[in-house]
Design an enzyme around this catalytic site. Structure first.
Site, PDB file in Angstrom:
ATOM      1  N   GLU A 308       0.831  -1.205   0.000  1.00  0.00           N
ATOM      2  CA  GLU A 308       0.000   0.000   0.000  1.00  0.00           C
ATOM      3  C   GLU A 308       0.866   1.256   0.000  1.00  0.00           C
ATOM      4  OE1 GLU A 308      -4.310   0.295   1.972  1.00  0.00           O
ATOM      5  OE2 GLU A 308      -2.692   0.433   3.435  1.00  0.00           O
ATOM      6  N   GLU A 311       2.285   1.759  -3.419  1.00  0.00           N
ATOM      7  CA  GLU A 311       1.239   2.306  -4.297  1.00  0.00           C
ATOM      8  C   GLU A 311       1.084   3.805  -4.078  1.00  0.00           C
ATOM      9  OE1 GLU A 311      -3.528   1.583  -5.273  1.00  0.00           O
ATOM     10  OE2 GLU A 311      -2.561   0.509  -3.616  1.00  0.00           O
ATOM     11  N   CYS A 334      -8.282  -2.049   3.846  1.00  0.00           N
ATOM     12  CA  CYS A 334      -8.209  -3.291   4.625  1.00  0.00           C
ATOM     13  C   CYS A 334      -9.463  -3.548   5.453  1.00  0.00           C
ATOM     14  CB  CYS A 334      -6.964  -3.312   5.516  1.00  0.00           C
ATOM     15  SG  CYS A 334      -6.765  -1.849   6.518  1.00  0.00           S
ATOM     16  N   SER A 354      -6.963   2.120  -2.242  1.00  0.00           N
ATOM     17  CA  SER A 354      -5.788   1.312  -2.564  1.00  0.00           C
ATOM     18  C   SER A 354      -6.245  -0.013  -3.163  1.00  0.00           C
ATOM     19  CB  SER A 354      -4.977   1.052  -1.301  1.00  0.00           C
ATOM     20  OG  SER A 354      -4.003   0.044  -1.534  1.00  0.00           O
ATOM     21  N   LYS A 393     -15.630  -9.683   7.285  1.00  0.00           N
ATOM     22  CA  LYS A 393     -14.581 -10.519   6.691  1.00  0.00           C
ATOM     23  C   LYS A 393     -15.176 -11.779   6.061  1.00  0.00           C
ATOM     24  CE  LYS A 393     -10.778  -8.228   7.552  1.00  0.00           C
ATOM     25  NZ  LYS A 393      -9.903  -7.767   6.451  1.00  0.00           N
ATOM     26  N   GLU A 396     -16.104 -10.668   2.731  1.00  0.00           N
ATOM     27  CA  GLU A 396     -14.894 -10.407   1.958  1.00  0.00           C
ATOM     28  C   GLU A 396     -14.296 -11.692   1.391  1.00  0.00           C
ATOM     29  OE1 GLU A 396     -10.891  -7.747   2.533  1.00  0.00           O
ATOM     30  OE2 GLU A 396     -11.348  -9.185   4.107  1.00  0.00           O
ATOM     31  N   GLU A 401     -13.995 -11.801  -6.434  1.00  0.00           N
ATOM     32  CA  GLU A 401     -12.671 -11.296  -6.839  1.00  0.00           C
ATOM     33  C   GLU A 401     -11.543 -11.983  -6.083  1.00  0.00           C
ATOM     34  OE1 GLU A 401     -15.696  -7.861  -6.676  1.00  0.00           O
ATOM     35  OE2 GLU A 401     -14.979  -9.403  -5.294  1.00  0.00           O
ATOM     36  N   CYS A 565     -10.726  -2.258  14.486  1.00  0.00           N
ATOM     37  CA  CYS A 565     -10.961  -3.700  14.591  1.00  0.00           C
ATOM     38  C   CYS A 565     -11.234  -4.160  16.015  1.00  0.00           C
ATOM     39  CB  CYS A 565      -9.769  -4.468  14.026  1.00  0.00           C
ATOM     40  SG  CYS A 565      -9.518  -4.194  12.264  1.00  0.00           S
TER      41      CYS A 565
END
Length: 638
Positions: A308, A311, A334, A354, A393, A396, A401, A565
């Site tokens: 990241e 980037e 994230c 990102s 999550k 996710e 993807e 989190c």
């Protein structure tokens, strides 16, 4: 159906309340109150419930929650106020003049008991077959008030079908007590608003637009509604039965990665107070359960910082040196709840995200490629499990993807609560476990990866590395003990400027293929921001749209959950500001105890670039495995 304008439905539940005086020394700033013949003084506008707490008197509640606005709908907290004909809801009664209160008269006790009996008469299910058994607030109150029979009857058939359409959240509205905590959480705490009280009278229930399944509305899967539900009306979609089946299958090689926030909170499920990290005890417990390998998600948190951060450097170089049009500020990616929030509410800004995957998904891709090859295991036989603080999550890891390894990168996402139940099912008392380390080949990670668990942690981890990359100085020479205090704490939005100055260092070997030097950054000021909770994310995004202060930032960290989190939708219940503070404290304490505290110094990360991602960060292979793309969903209803 695409909404128009800045429309957000349903309507906020925040009521008009009396604002407490900032200076209580002014005339009328403090009010004298007598509670059960005990006299105290409280600031003007303090609720009776708050006053009782100050006096050390416990008042039962169901609809009240420290994170949420006043509702006053359950009436469990009623008290007698002298001179008033009826009982008053203590949570919704602001004190504006001297009053006398009684909290446990016969009338109060009888009223509370009748309210509980009425709630139980419409509450479907048996406690012993409920996943909240032993941790249900309704069950606790029924026990406390000695309810041993159904005075007003009891429903034996569910009123509503279970909605298990979502990968993340299951709704069982037959167990709902209409406290509206979930409604207030979704609207005011998160500013999403997929839940609302529908119909009137005895037909009132909590539902979605047009009664659509949760998977078909704009739910971001954050699970904050679960954390505040007092019963089992809301729960995470638990895959533990499938994981047990994989563990019991001798053909399967089952690996698990654990994130820092579950390790800082799971002790609460075993009777410990908030703020006890169980990292190495958990490693031992997981092996005894039957997992073949136990890995540290912090390893790929370190990897995320490198990918990241690289980037971001690429974007800045293109913008400042090549004068190309690039999407700035760059947003972190994230937090899957935040990613889905921006996909729905600000899809025009997806290029600012990102492209780096979350640490969970990076690890999944590496396990089924790098690790599989190194261990000589067919990736088809590997079952990859991730223990996360987050119900999002689960969504996710099921995104289409997320299969760049050629397989589903992460097979199952477990919450902290679900893992605790698995450990108990195996007959293990976690605090009694001996300590052990994580397994190779990924080994130990840095403290920078560890602090990802608290709001501001991703940004702090990034800056620890960025200042060393660019300035050529140790982070400890700039920030005391490398602790970047302005990025810590629980303010909804944090902002920081880092002047680069005229002295820059050499470009590290890892980045030499990307930029020739740092001269183009001389005199620049790096502007960063942090937001936690999507209500705060919305404030920043609206400011950026208006061309405000945050549109000038270079890098912004977003976390969907309050506190980051550590306050995730899969963490132990209950959650409060104090509990989240103690969990964050456990993470920061563990970080300070480590020798390795910067992502770029992690020798295992350096090694993976030497052995596997040999073209360096943001190269072709790292883009294939460690980066992804997103979906412009918009505010539609499926």
């Amino acid at each position: 159906m695409e909404s128009k304008g800045d429309f957000r439905a349903p309507v906020s539940q925040t009521p008009h309340t009396i604002e407490k005086p900032k200076d209580t020394s002014t005339i009328g700033g403090m009010i004298s109150v007598e509670i059960n013949e005990k006299k105290i003084s409280v600031p003007l506008g303090t609720t009776i419930l708050e006053a009782c707490k100050m006096a050390g008197i416990t008042i039962p509640t169901l609809c009240h929650h420290e994170d949420l606005c006043v509702a006053g709908v359950c009436r469990i907290c009623v008290v007698e106020v002298q001179g008033m004909r009826t009982l008053q809801a203590s949570c919704a009664f602001p004190i504006t003049s001297p009053i006398k209160i009684r909290t446990s008269t016969p009338m109060v006790r009888k009223a509370r008991k009748h309210v509980l009996e009425l709630l139980l008469s419409e509450h479907y299910g048996e406690c012993y077959a409920c996943f909240r058994n032993g941790k249900c607030e309704l069950q606790f109150l029924a026990k406390e008030y000695g309810i041993d029979q159904y005075t007003f009857g009891h429903v034996t058939e569910p009123q509503f079908e279970i909605d298990n359409s979502s990968y993340s959240v299951i709704r069982e509205m037959s167990k709902c007590v209409l406290c509206k905590r979930c409604v207030r959480t979704c609207i005011d705490l998160q500013e999403v608003g997929v839940l609302e009280a529908i119909d009137r009278g005895d037909k009132t229930h909590i539902g979605t637009f047009l009664e659509k399944p949760l998977a078909d509305v704009i739910c971001i899967n954050c699970g904050q509604c679960i954390n505040r539900c007092p019963t089992a009306a809301l729960r995470a979609n638990d895959p533990s039965d499938e994981i047990w089946a994989a563990i019991d299958d001798p053909k399967k090689h089952v690996v698990i990665q654990t994130a820092p926030s579950p390790r800082a909170a799971i002790g609460e499920e075993f009777g410990l107070g908030a703020g006890h990290s169980m990292t190495r005890e958990l490693n031992t417990a997981l092996r005894r359960i039957g997992f073949d390998k136990v890995f540290d998600t912090n390893f790929t948190a370190d990897l995320t910082i490198i990918e990241e951060g690289t980037e971001l450097i690429q974007r800045l170089y293109k913008a400042l040196v090549k004068k190309e049009q690039v999407a700035l500020p760059q947003f972190t990616s994230c937090s899957p709840g935040w990613v889905k929030f921006i996909e729905h509410y600000y899809p025009e800004y997806l290029d600012n995200l990102s492209s780096a995957k979350s640490p969970q998904q990076m690890f999944g891709a590496l396990i089924k490629t790098f690790y599989a090859a190194k261990a000589g295991i067919d990736p088809a036989d590997i079952v990859s499990v991730a223990v996360m603080p987050c119900s999002a999550k689960k969504f996710e890891c099921n995104r289409p993807e997320m299969n760049d390894s050629g397989y589903k990168d992460v097979d199952f996402g477990l919450t902290t609560r679900e893992l605790a139940r698995m450990i108990k099912e195996a007959g293990i008392n976690l605090p009694e476990m001996p300590k052990s380390n994580f397994d190779s080949p990924f080994g130990e990670a840095s403290g920078a990866g560890l602090i990802f668990g608290a709001t501001g942690g991703v940004m702090e981890a990034a800056i620890r590395s960025v200042v060393e990359f660019v300035l050529g100085k140790k982070a400890e020479d700039i920030f005391e003990k490398a602790n970047i205090i302005p990025l810590r704490g629980f303010d909804g939005i944090k902002y920081m400027e880092i002047p680069i100055g005229d002295m820059v260092g050499p470009v590290p070997k890892l980045l030499q293929s990307l930029v020739p030097n740092w001269d183009w950054l001389k005199g620049a000021t790096l502007k960063v921001a942090v937001a936690h909770g999507t209500a705060n994310a919305k404030k920043i995004m609206d400011d950026i749209k208006a061309g405000g202060k945050f549109s000038e930032c270079h890098f912004i960290e977003f976390m969907a959950c309050p506190g980051g989190c550590i306050g995730g939708g899969g963490q132990p219940i209950p959650t409060t500001p104090e509990i989240r503070r103690l969990r964050a404290q456990a993470i920061y304490s563990e970080d300070e105890s480590l020798e390795l505290r910067k992502s770029h110094e992690n020798p295992h990360v350096v090694k993976i670039y030497q052995e596997f991602l040999t073209e360096g960060p943001c190269s072709h292979l790292s883009h294939k495995l460690l980066h992804t793309h997103y979906v412009k969903r918009g505010r539609y209803i499926a």
